[in-house]
Scaffold this active site. Structure first.
Site, PDB file in Angstrom:
ATOM      1  N   ASP A  12      24.833  57.783  30.670  1.00 36.82           N
ATOM      2  CA  ASP A  12      23.366  57.555  30.354  1.00 36.82           C
ATOM      3  C   ASP A  12      23.184  56.313  31.153  1.00 36.82           C
ATOM      4  O   ASP A  12      24.174  55.485  31.412  1.00 36.82           O
ATOM      5  CB  ASP A  12      22.988  57.416  28.883  1.00 36.82           C
ATOM      6  CG  ASP A  12      21.592  57.103  28.586  1.00 36.82           C
ATOM      7  OD1 ASP A  12      20.768  57.692  29.242  1.00 36.82           O
ATOM      8  OD2 ASP A  12      21.360  56.334  27.589  1.00 36.82           O
ATOM      9  N   SER A  13      21.735  55.774  30.915  1.00 35.19           N
ATOM     10  CA  SER A  13      21.470  54.581  31.515  1.00 35.19           C
ATOM     11  C   SER A  13      21.869  53.426  30.621  1.00 35.19           C
ATOM     12  O   SER A  13      22.170  52.334  31.196  1.00 35.19           O
ATOM     13  CB  SER A  13      20.143  54.408  31.712  1.00 35.19           C
ATOM     14  OG  SER A  13      19.545  54.419  30.637  1.00 35.19           O
ATOM     15  N   TYR A  43      16.115  53.964  33.324  1.00 34.01           N
ATOM     16  CA  TYR A  43      15.986  55.004  34.443  1.00 34.01           C
ATOM     17  C   TYR A  43      14.419  55.318  34.521  1.00 34.01           C
ATOM     18  O   TYR A  43      14.257  56.053  35.739  1.00 34.01           O
ATOM     19  CB  TYR A  43      16.805  56.114  34.223  1.00 34.01           C
ATOM     20  CG  TYR A  43      18.317  56.033  34.579  1.00 34.01           C
ATOM     21  CD1 TYR A  43      18.803  55.067  34.955  1.00 34.01           C
ATOM     22  CD2 TYR A  43      19.156  57.058  34.497  1.00 34.01           C
ATOM     23  CE1 TYR A  43      20.193  54.926  35.447  1.00 34.01           C
ATOM     24  CE2 TYR A  43      20.671  57.160  34.907  1.00 34.01           C
ATOM     25  CZ  TYR A  43      20.905  56.026  35.193  1.00 34.01           C
ATOM     26  OH  TYR A  43      22.374  56.009  35.717  1.00 34.01           O
ATOM     27  N   GLY A  44      13.900  55.393  33.555  1.00 37.28           N
ATOM     28  CA  GLY A  44      12.400  56.127  33.357  1.00 37.28           C
ATOM     29  C   GLY A  44      11.537  55.625  34.219  1.00 37.28           C
ATOM     30  O   GLY A  44      10.491  56.491  34.819  1.00 37.28           O
ATOM     31  N   CYS A  74      21.049  62.122  29.320  1.00 36.74           N
ATOM     32  CA  CYS A  74      19.943  61.528  29.843  1.00 36.74           C
ATOM     33  C   CYS A  74      19.065  62.382  30.347  1.00 36.74           C
ATOM     34  O   CYS A  74      19.149  63.019  31.102  1.00 36.74           O
ATOM     35  CB  CYS A  74      20.436  60.537  30.979  1.00 36.74           C
ATOM     36  SG  CYS A  74      18.857  59.776  31.826  1.00 36.74           S
ATOM     37  N   ASN A  75      17.856  62.484  29.576  1.00 35.71           N
ATOM     38  CA  ASN A  75      16.820  63.508  30.126  1.00 35.71           C
ATOM     39  C   ASN A  75      16.165  63.060  31.536  1.00 35.71           C
ATOM     40  O   ASN A  75      16.140  64.107  32.293  1.00 35.71           O
ATOM     41  CB  ASN A  75      15.608  63.405  29.359  1.00 35.71           C
ATOM     42  CG  ASN A  75      15.888  64.019  27.848  1.00 35.71           C
ATOM     43  OD1 ASN A  75      15.372  65.098  27.311  1.00 35.71           O
ATOM     44  ND2 ASN A  75      16.429  63.313  27.009  1.00 35.71           N
ATOM     45  N   THR A  76      16.346  61.885  31.786  1.00 38.74           N
ATOM     46  CA  THR A  76      15.583  61.523  33.368  1.00 38.74           C
ATOM     47  C   THR A  76      16.573  62.182  34.183  1.00 38.74           C
ATOM     48  O   THR A  76      16.188  62.552  35.289  1.00 38.74           O
ATOM     49  CB  THR A  76      15.486  59.915  33.224  1.00 38.74           C
ATOM     50  OG1 THR A  76      14.840  59.666  32.074  1.00 38.74           O
ATOM     51  CG2 THR A  76      14.694  59.409  34.393  1.00 38.74           C
ATOM     52  N   GLU A 153      16.842  49.132  23.843  1.00 41.11           N
ATOM     53  CA  GLU A 153      17.978  48.249  24.727  1.00 41.11           C
ATOM     54  C   GLU A 153      18.184  46.929  23.963  1.00 41.11           C
ATOM     55  O   GLU A 153      19.265  46.513  24.031  1.00 41.11           O
ATOM     56  CB  GLU A 153      17.871  48.528  26.127  1.00 41.11           C
ATOM     57  CG  GLU A 153      18.151  49.752  26.657  1.00 41.11           C
ATOM     58  CD  GLU A 153      19.932  50.110  26.688  1.00 41.11           C
ATOM     59  OE1 GLU A 153      20.720  49.210  26.712  1.00 41.11           O
ATOM     60  OE2 GLU A 153      20.122  51.352  26.643  1.00 41.11           O
ATOM     61  N   CYS A 185      14.118  61.582  25.135  1.00 42.74           N
ATOM     62  CA  CYS A 185      14.872  60.923  25.932  1.00 42.74           C
ATOM     63  C   CYS A 185      15.962  60.432  24.928  1.00 42.74           C
ATOM     64  O   CYS A 185      15.466  60.437  23.579  1.00 42.74           O
ATOM     65  CB  CYS A 185      13.953  59.433  25.896  1.00 42.74           C
ATOM     66  SG  CYS A 185      14.921  58.048  26.543  1.00 42.74           S
ATOM     67  N   THR A 186      17.093  60.455  25.358  1.00 42.76           N
ATOM     68  CA  THR A 186      18.245  60.208  24.245  1.00 42.76           C
ATOM     69  C   THR A 186      18.273  59.059  23.595  1.00 42.76           C
ATOM     70  O   THR A 186      18.962  58.735  22.496  1.00 42.76           O
ATOM     71  CB  THR A 186      19.629  60.326  25.102  1.00 42.76           C
ATOM     72  OG1 THR A 186      19.684  59.535  26.303  1.00 42.76           O
ATOM     73  CG2 THR A 186      19.787  61.919  25.359  1.00 42.76           C
ATOM     74  N   HIS A 187      17.411  57.881  23.886  1.00 48.97           N
ATOM     75  CA  HIS A 187      17.109  56.693  23.081  1.00 48.97           C
ATOM     76  C   HIS A 187      16.517  56.864  22.003  1.00 48.97           C
ATOM     77  O   HIS A 187      16.662  56.142  20.953  1.00 48.97           O
ATOM     78  CB  HIS A 187      16.579  55.628  24.031  1.00 48.97           C
ATOM     79  CG  HIS A 187      17.607  54.862  25.081  1.00 48.97           C
ATOM     80  ND1 HIS A 187      17.820  55.609  26.148  1.00 48.97           N
ATOM     81  CD2 HIS A 187      18.004  53.626  25.326  1.00 48.97           C
ATOM     82  CE1 HIS A 187      18.597  54.613  26.928  1.00 48.97           C
ATOM     83  NE2 HIS A 187      18.656  53.621  26.388  1.00 48.97           N
TER      84      HIS A 187
HETATM   85  N1  DGL Z   1      18.083  57.943  27.867  1.00 48.49           N
HETATM   86  C1  DGL Z   1      17.641  58.294  29.138  1.00 48.49           C
HETATM   87  C2  DGL Z   1      16.621  59.449  28.897  1.00 48.49           C
HETATM   88  O1  DGL Z   1      17.033  60.267  28.039  1.00 48.49           O
HETATM   89  C3  DGL Z   1      17.240  57.293  29.915  1.00 48.49           C
HETATM   90  C4  DGL Z   1      15.900  56.361  29.618  1.00 48.49           C
HETATM   91  C5  DGL Z   1      15.683  55.385  30.674  1.00 48.49           C
HETATM   92  O2  DGL Z   1      16.948  54.568  30.922  1.00 48.49           O
HETATM   93  O3  DGL Z   1      14.644  54.945  30.864  1.00 48.49           O
HETATM   94  O4  DGL Z   1      15.830  59.642  29.651  1.00 48.49           O
END
Ligand code: DGL
Length: 269
Positions: A12-13, A43-44, A74-76, A153, A185-187
């Protein structure tokens, strides 16, 4: 059943993929190698080419660590890179979007499903395409949430700033009458408590980590369990910073965390 054991890579990011790591640890008895690309978080707001390049580098690095599967937690990256990326031979790739869509479709009763996700994920159209293909009768409401990853973060999972951002993003979804909300988004599962305060108990919340972990588990059960699975952590950013942050989010001391600079070798902290 094959007796050989090999690790599973997860990336993931930043800390978001730890939601998938936690779900995987509960189900899968194999070494897990977690890679946090904190040098490039978030990453978004990155382009498809950037996400593709980061993802290829990480998957290549994990392949060198002899993983047999990689989970894009990570979804992105699942939205922008996985559909166009060729995995190194012999490596099985898992993403988080398809499991999330499957769960969303089976959870909704009023056929109104909302999505919270990064700008990159929403603009990729990946979720929209899958819903259109598998459940064209469902009304789907995607919402871009650019403020949330930087807050998580920074270690902020509740409080006025988080609440304000969540209210802004959830208001249109609640007005649309959704009964199911995908945390795309996994966050975001780290924000579950304040999210549920706004949605109330009647909206089903989908955290794709669980279904993704089940998919990985049912694939890997062809291999023997590892009785003493180990956890290894890598980051492209500051290892001490990631170790402290990750330990906070998973509520246990993790480590050691090693540093990887793409193209410049590795060091252990
Ligand atoms: N956790 C990631 C996702 O699921 C990355 C989000 C990010 O870094 O913007 O998209």
């Amino acid at each position: 059943m094959e007796l050989s054991q090999a690790p599973i890579g997860i990336y993931d990011s930043g800390v978001g993929g730890l939601t998938v790591w936690l779900a995987l640890k509960r189900l899968v008895k194999q070494d897990l190698i977690y890679y946090a690309d904190t040098a490039h978080v978030p990453y978004g707001d990155k382009t498809r080419d950037q996400i593709l390049s980061y993802s290829q580098t990480i998957i290549g690095f994990l392949a060198e660590q002899k993983v047999r599967a990689v989970v894009a937690a990570c979804n992105t990256s699942s939205a922008l890179a996985l559909p166009v990326l060729t995995p190194p031979s012999g490596i099985k790739l898992f993403g988080v979007i398809e499991p999330a869509v499957r769960e969303g479709i089976s959870a909704t009763k009023n056929k109104r499903v909302g999505l919270m996700a990064t700008v990159g994920t929403v603009e990729s159209g990946s979720y929209q395409d899958l819903f259109r293909r598998h459940a064209p009768d469902i009304d789907f409401f995607p919402q871009k949430c650019p403020k949330l990853v930087p807050l998580v973060e920074a270690g902020l999972t509740d409080g006025p700033e988080v609440e304000q951002a969540l209210e802004e993003y959830l208001e249109p979804l609640m007005e649309a009458g959704i009964d199911t909300l995908i945390l795309g988004c996994t966050h975001y599962p780290f924000l579950l408590a304040p999210i549920q305060r706004i949605t109330g108990p009647k909206v089903a919340i989908i955290d794709p980590a669980h279904q993704t972990a089940k998919d990985v588990w049912s694939w890997q059960k062809q291999y023997a369990d590892n009785p003493n699975p180990r956890d290894v952590f890598w980051t492209s950013g500051d290892p001490r910073d990631f170790q402290a942050k990750a330990s906070f989010f998973v509520d246990r001391q993790i480590g050691p965390v090693r540093h990887h600079s793409p193209g410049q070798g590795e060091t252990e902290e």
